[in-house]
Design a protein around this motif. Structure first.
Motif, short mmCIF file in Angstrom:
data_model
loop_
_atom_site.label_atom_id
_atom_site.label_comp_id
_atom_site.label_asym_id
_atom_site.label_seq_id
_atom_site.Cartn_x
_atom_site.Cartn_y
_atom_site.Cartn_z
N LEU A 15 0.85 -1.18 0.00
CA LEU A 15 0.00 0.00 0.00
C LEU A 15 0.89 1.23 0.00
CD1 LEU A 15 -2.65 -1.01 2.71
CD2 LEU A 15 -3.02 -0.89 0.25
N ALA A 16 0.36 2.34 -0.51
CA ALA A 16 1.11 3.59 -0.55
C ALA A 16 0.47 4.60 0.38
CB ALA A 16 1.16 4.14 -1.98
N THR A 17 1.29 5.39 1.05
CA THR A 17 0.79 6.38 1.99
C THR A 17 -0.15 7.38 1.33
OG1 THR A 17 2.86 6.18 3.23
CG2 THR A 17 1.46 8.06 3.74
N ASP A 18 0.11 7.71 0.05
CA ASP A 18 -0.77 8.68 -0.59
C ASP A 18 -2.17 8.11 -0.82
OD1 ASP A 18 0.08 6.98 -2.58
OD2 ASP A 18 0.81 8.53 -3.92
N GLN A 19 -2.33 6.78 -0.83
CA GLN A 19 -3.69 6.20 -0.89
C GLN A 19 -4.46 6.58 0.38
OE1 GLN A 19 -2.05 2.17 -1.54
NE2 GLN A 19 -3.51 1.99 -3.22
N LEU A 20 -3.78 6.49 1.51
CA LEU A 20 -4.41 6.88 2.78
C LEU A 20 -4.76 8.36 2.76
CD1 LEU A 20 -5.18 6.50 5.78
CD2 LEU A 20 -2.76 6.89 6.32
N LEU A 21 -3.83 9.20 2.29
CA LEU A 21 -4.09 10.64 2.26
C LEU A 21 -5.27 10.97 1.36
CD1 LEU A 21 -0.40 11.94 2.07
CD2 LEU A 21 -1.91 11.91 4.08
N ASN A 22 -5.38 10.27 0.22
CA ASN A 22 -6.53 10.48 -0.67
C ASN A 22 -7.84 10.14 0.04
OD1 ASN A 22 -4.91 11.28 -2.80
ND2 ASN A 22 -4.79 9.24 -3.70
N ALA A 23 -7.84 9.01 0.76
CA ALA A 23 -9.06 8.59 1.45
C ALA A 23 -9.43 9.61 2.53
CB ALA A 23 -8.86 7.21 2.06
N ILE A 24 -8.46 10.10 3.28
CA ILE A 24 -8.74 11.07 4.34
C ILE A 24 -9.25 12.38 3.74
CG2 ILE A 24 -7.67 12.51 6.12
CD1 ILE A 24 -5.85 10.13 6.78
N TYR A 25 -8.65 12.81 2.64
CA TYR A 25 -9.10 14.05 2.01
C TYR A 25 -10.57 13.93 1.57
CZ TYR A 25 -9.75 17.77 -1.36
OH TYR A 25 -10.25 18.85 -2.04
N LEU A 26 -10.91 12.83 0.92
CA LEU A 26 -12.30 12.67 0.48
C LEU A 26 -13.25 12.55 1.65
CD1 LEU A 26 -12.13 10.31 -2.64
CD2 LEU A 26 -12.57 12.76 -2.55
N ALA A 27 -12.83 11.86 2.70
CA ALA A 27 -13.69 11.74 3.89
C ALA A 27 -13.94 13.11 4.51
CB ALA A 27 -13.05 10.81 4.90
N ARG A 28 -12.91 13.96 4.54
CA ARG A 28 -13.04 15.30 5.11
C ARG A 28 -13.87 16.22 4.23
NH1 ARG A 28 -8.77 17.43 8.36
NH2 ARG A 28 -8.67 19.18 6.91
N SER A 29 -13.78 16.01 2.91
CA SER A 29 -14.38 16.95 1.97
C SER A 29 -15.80 16.60 1.58
CB SER A 29 -13.53 17.03 0.69
OG SER A 29 -12.20 17.40 1.00
N MET A 52 -7.92 2.19 -1.29
CA MET A 52 -6.66 1.63 -0.84
C MET A 52 -6.51 0.17 -1.28
SD MET A 52 -5.98 3.42 2.89
CE MET A 52 -7.46 2.79 3.70
N PRO A 53 -6.68 -0.10 -2.59
CA PRO A 53 -6.42 -1.46 -3.06
C PRO A 53 -4.92 -1.76 -2.99
CG PRO A 53 -6.69 -0.04 -4.94
CD PRO A 53 -6.98 0.81 -3.73
N TYR A 54 -4.57 -3.01 -2.88
CA TYR A 54 -3.16 -3.37 -2.92
C TYR A 54 -2.60 -3.02 -4.29
CZ TYR A 54 -4.17 -5.91 1.35
OH TYR A 54 -4.54 -6.24 2.62
N LEU A 55 -1.40 -2.47 -4.29
CA LEU A 55 -0.79 -2.05 -5.54
C LEU A 55 -0.58 -3.25 -6.44
CD1 LEU A 55 1.84 0.45 -4.10
CD2 LEU A 55 -0.46 0.91 -4.95
N GLY A 56 -0.97 -3.10 -7.70
CA GLY A 56 -0.92 -4.21 -8.63
C GLY A 56 -2.18 -5.02 -8.68
N GLU A 57 -3.12 -4.75 -7.76
CA GLU A 57 -4.40 -5.47 -7.71
C GLU A 57 -5.41 -4.75 -8.59
OE1 GLU A 57 -7.38 -5.23 -4.24
OE2 GLU A 57 -6.23 -7.04 -3.82
N ALA A 58 -6.21 -5.49 -9.32
CA ALA A 58 -7.25 -4.87 -10.16
C ALA A 58 -8.24 -4.14 -9.27
CB ALA A 58 -7.96 -5.93 -10.98
N PRO A 59 -8.65 -2.93 -9.67
CA PRO A 59 -9.61 -2.17 -8.85
C PRO A 59 -10.96 -2.85 -8.82
CG PRO A 59 -9.29 -1.10 -10.98
CD PRO A 59 -8.29 -2.21 -10.90
N HIS A 60 -11.72 -2.59 -7.72
CA HIS A 60 -13.06 -3.14 -7.60
C HIS A 60 -13.99 -2.51 -8.63
CE1 HIS A 60 -12.11 -5.20 -3.84
NE2 HIS A 60 -11.51 -4.09 -3.45
N SER A 61 -14.92 -3.30 -9.14
CA SER A 61 -15.83 -2.79 -10.16
C SER A 61 -17.13 -2.29 -9.58
CB SER A 61 -16.12 -3.89 -11.20
OG SER A 61 -16.69 -5.02 -10.54
#
Length: 334
Positions: free
Chosen positions: A292-306, A322-331
Motif C-alpha cells: 500500500l502507498a501512503t498517498d492512498q491513505l491521504l486520498n481517502a482522508i481528504y475525500l472523507a473530510r471533503s 486503498m487497493p493493494y498495488l498491482g491489484e485490479a480495482p473493484h468494479s
C-alpha cells in the motif's frame, strides 16, 4: 567542529551545508571554474506547488536523517529502497529545500535510459539543418549540445547539486555498472568538444532544465562539490556488489501508526480527527496483506473530510481507495 547532523529533517532551511568537513581524501574533487547555484526555475520545488508541498511535509525517520548525513559527509550516492509510496523520491526535495541546494535535477529511469543521455545530448542533424537552411553565421557544436541531469549535477558548483535518479530498478541490466566510473570519478568527457579543443578550448553549453549556459573547458567536466545523489528502487531487482559498495543504502519500511499520524498532521496542518484515525487504523490493518502507498491513505482522508461521508461508509471508502498495488480495482461502486 563540523556540524552533525547537517541535514536535520526539521524542514527548517539553513546554511549548514557550508559546515561540512572536507571530504575523505579518496573523495576529493577539484573541478573548476567554480559555479554558483542557479536560480530557481519553473520546475523547482520552490516554485512548483506539488514539489514544494512534498518537500515541506516530508517526515524522515531517525535512520533516514543519519544515512542522509552519512552520504553527505562521505560524498557518496544514497540508494533508497522500499515499497512504493514510502517517500523515496520526496526525500531529495526535502533535503534540497532544507540545505539550499538549488533546483532538484531529475532523471526518470526507463528500460531505454542510457548513461550517455543522462550526461549530455548532442543533435548533429539540427546543426546540419542550420548550416544548410539559415543565413546566420555557422553555429558551433556547443549550440546543439545540452547537458543532461547527471551531466549538470557534476558541473563544478560551489555547493552540491541535488540529483534524483528515480526507479533505477527499471533500467537496463548494464546501467548500474555504467554509472560506476562516473560516480566514482566525479567527471566525464564530451568527445565532440574534446575533438575541437585545439581550436576552441572553451565552449558555452546549455544545462539541464534551463537555457543557462556554462563554460566547459577542453571538453571535460569535473565536479567541485560532489552532488547529493539519491537513487530510488522499489526492490524489484538486485544490484551488482561493485555498485552497492559505492552507495550508502537506506531501506524504508511502511510507517507505523505514530508516523502515519505525523504524516497526516503535516499534510492537513491539524491533528487527525476521528475519521482520519479510523482510516489510519484501516490502512494499518491491511498493510500485512500487500503493498500500500501512503498517498492512498491521504486520498481517502481528504475525500472523507471533503464529502461529509458518514462513519459507516469509511471502511468501504478505504476498501475502494486503498487497493493493494498491482491489484485490479473493484468494479462495484460504493
Amino acid at each position: 567542529m563540523p556540524l552533525w547532523p547537517v541535514y536535520t529533517g526539521t524542514n527548517e532551511p539553513h546554511d549548514g551545508i557550508t559546515e561540512l568537513p572536507p571530504p575523505p581524501p579518496w573523495r576529493a574533487f577539484d573541478g573548476g571554474p567554480v559555479l554558483g547555484l542557479p536560480e530557481a526555475g519553473d520546475d523547482d520545488a520552490a516554485t512548483s506547488p506539488d514539489r514544494a508541498h512534498r518537500a515541506e511535509t516530508y517526515r524522515p525517520t531517525e535512520q533516514t536523517v543519519q544515512l542522509v548525513n552519512a552520504a553527505l559527509y562521505l560524498r557518496r550516492p544514497l540508494l533508497v529502497t522500499g515499497p512504493p509510496g514510502t517517500g523515496k523520491s520526496s526525500l531529495v526535495y526535502a533535503v534540497a529545500r532544507e540545505l539550499g541546494l538549488g533546483p532538484v535535477l531529475r532523471w526518470n529511469i526507463t528500460s531505454r535510459s542510457t548513461l550517455h543521455d543522462a550526461l549530455y545530448q548532442y543533435d548533429p542533424l539540427s546543426r546540419l539543418y542550420a548550416a544548410r537552411h539559415t543565413t546566420a553565421p555557422e553555429t558551433g557544436i556547443e549550440d546543439h549540445l545540452r547537458l543532461g541531469p547527471l551531466g549538470t549535477a557534476l558541473l563544478p558548483y560551489a555547493r552540491p547539486r541535488a540529483l534524483l535518479i528515480d526507479e533505477i530498478d527499471k533500467s537496463d541490466l548494464d546501467l548500474p555498472n555504467d554509472l560506476l566510473n562516473v560516480l566514482e570519478e566525479g567527471q566525464y568527457e564530451i568527445p565532440e568538444l574534446v575533438r575541437t579543443a585545439r581550436r576552441a578550448p572553451e565552449a558555452e553549453v546549455m544545462v539541464d532544465g534551463t537555457d543557462e549556459r556554462v563554460a566547459v573547458r577542453r571538453g571535460r567536466v569535473r565536479c567541485k562539490a560532489f552532488p547529493f545523489v539519491v537513487l530510488t528502487s522499489n526492490g524489484e531487482r538486485e544490484f551488482p556488489p561493485a555498485f552497492l559498495r559505492r552507495c550508502v543504502t537506506l531501506r524504508l519500511r511502511q510507517p507505523d501508526g505514530s508516523r502515519l499520524a505525523d504524516i497526516v498532521r503535516a499534510h492537513f496542518d491539524e491533528e487527525p480527527d476521528a475519521g482520519a484515525q479510523r482510516l489510519i487504523g484501516r490502512f494499518l490493518s491491511r498493510v500485512g496483506g500487500g503493498d500500500l502507498a501512503t498517498d492512498q491513505l491521504l486520498n481517502a482522508i481528504y475525500l472523507a473530510r471533503s464529502s461529509d461521508l458518514p462513519a459507516e461508509n469509511l471502511d468501504e471508502l478505504a476498501e475502494q481507495l486503498m487497493p493493494y498495488l498491482g491489484e485490479a480495482p473493484h468494479s462495484d461502486a460504493f
